[in-house]
Design an enzyme around this catalytic site. Structure first.
Site, PDB file in Angstrom:
ATOM      1  N   GLN A   1       0.810  -1.219   0.000  1.00  0.00           N
ATOM      2  CA  GLN A   1       0.000   0.000   0.000  1.00  0.00           C
ATOM      3  C   GLN A   1       0.844   1.270   0.000  1.00  0.00           C
ATOM      4  O   GLN A   1       0.304   2.377   0.010  1.00  0.00           O
ATOM      5  CB  GLN A   1      -0.950   0.011   1.208  1.00  0.00           C
ATOM      6  CG  GLN A   1      -0.318   0.420   2.541  1.00  0.00           C
ATOM      7  CD  GLN A   1       0.401  -0.707   3.251  1.00  0.00           C
ATOM      8  OE1 GLN A   1       0.784  -1.697   2.647  1.00  0.00           O
ATOM      9  NE2 GLN A   1       0.566  -0.570   4.568  1.00  0.00           N
ATOM     10  N   SER A   2       2.156   1.146  -0.067  1.00  0.00           N
ATOM     11  CA  SER A   2       3.027   2.325   0.020  1.00  0.00           C
ATOM     12  C   SER A   2       3.183   3.020  -1.331  1.00  0.00           C
ATOM     13  O   SER A   2       3.604   2.393  -2.312  1.00  0.00           O
ATOM     14  CB  SER A   2       4.412   1.906   0.520  1.00  0.00           C
ATOM     15  OG  SER A   2       5.355   2.933   0.280  1.00  0.00           O
TER      16      SER A   2
END
Length: 199
Positions: free
Chosen positions: A12-13
């Site tokens: 999710q980065s």
């Protein structure tokens, strides 16, 4: 003899997304092997002093958006600053990547990783949704439904937990994080140094 890079990241980065394709291309050009290790960033934050985005000071949140826009322009990569599905639980996506790595090898897992990150940050899709993940995997030429099923096994969860423990042992505190010959490099803006370490 080929070097190995331990690649610690959270799917999710946005920073992992911005660095992923460049990192993979660099490693391949240098003949390096990539040991892909998606891990639970929330657990690492809890022991390393990190804060979830919503709990960071307004100044830090504002500067993050400026930097994301700068890097998106600089790299020519599309990036949605405020995706509909963010913050998003990353565990299902991380386990899917681990299942791909276990069953199909590193190249398949790396390709799937790029597609998952792109889905969130460029296509505004929900990477915590199993149907969406199956579609992303299928678009990569993988058996999406079977991979989602495999990702729910105890062995995959155990590997996810091991990756998280290894991240803590390696003093990881952010993502993406690359380890070459025992030396850690934090952030996609450190890829020049990773390249030198591989040379």
């Amino acid at each position: 003899m080929s070097k190995t890079v331990q690649y610690f990241f959270a799917p999710q980065s946005p920073w992992a997304y911005l660095g992923h394709e460049r990192f993979v291309a660099m490693a391949q050009a240098r003949g390096a092997l990539i040991d892909i290790k998606p891990f639970d960033l929330g657990k690492v934050f809890s022991v390393s002093g990190g804060l979830p985005l919503a709990k960071r000071a307004p100044q830090r949140q504002a500067y993050r958006l400026q930097e994301l826009a700068r890097w998106s322009r600089h790299l020519g990569l599309p990036l949605i600053a405020h995706p509909t599905f963010f913050p998003v639980p990353p565990d299902a996506a991380a386990r899917l990547i681990i299942a791909a790595r276990t069953g199909l090898g590193a190249d398949a897992a790396l390709g799937l990783t790029g597609a998952i990150m792109r889905a969130l940050w460029a296509e505004d899709r929900n990477i915590s949704d199993e149907d969406t993940l199956a579609q992303i995997a299928s678009a990569c030429g993988l058996d999406g439904k079977m991979l989602v099923k495999s990702s729910a096994t105890a062995g995959v969860q155990e590997q996810y937990d091991r990756n998280t423990d290894e991240a803590m042992a390696a003093s990881v505190f952010g993502v993406p994080w690359y380890v070459v010959d025992g030396e850690g490099f934090w952030g996609q803006d450190r890829l020049d140094f990773v390249e030198r370490a591989l040379s």
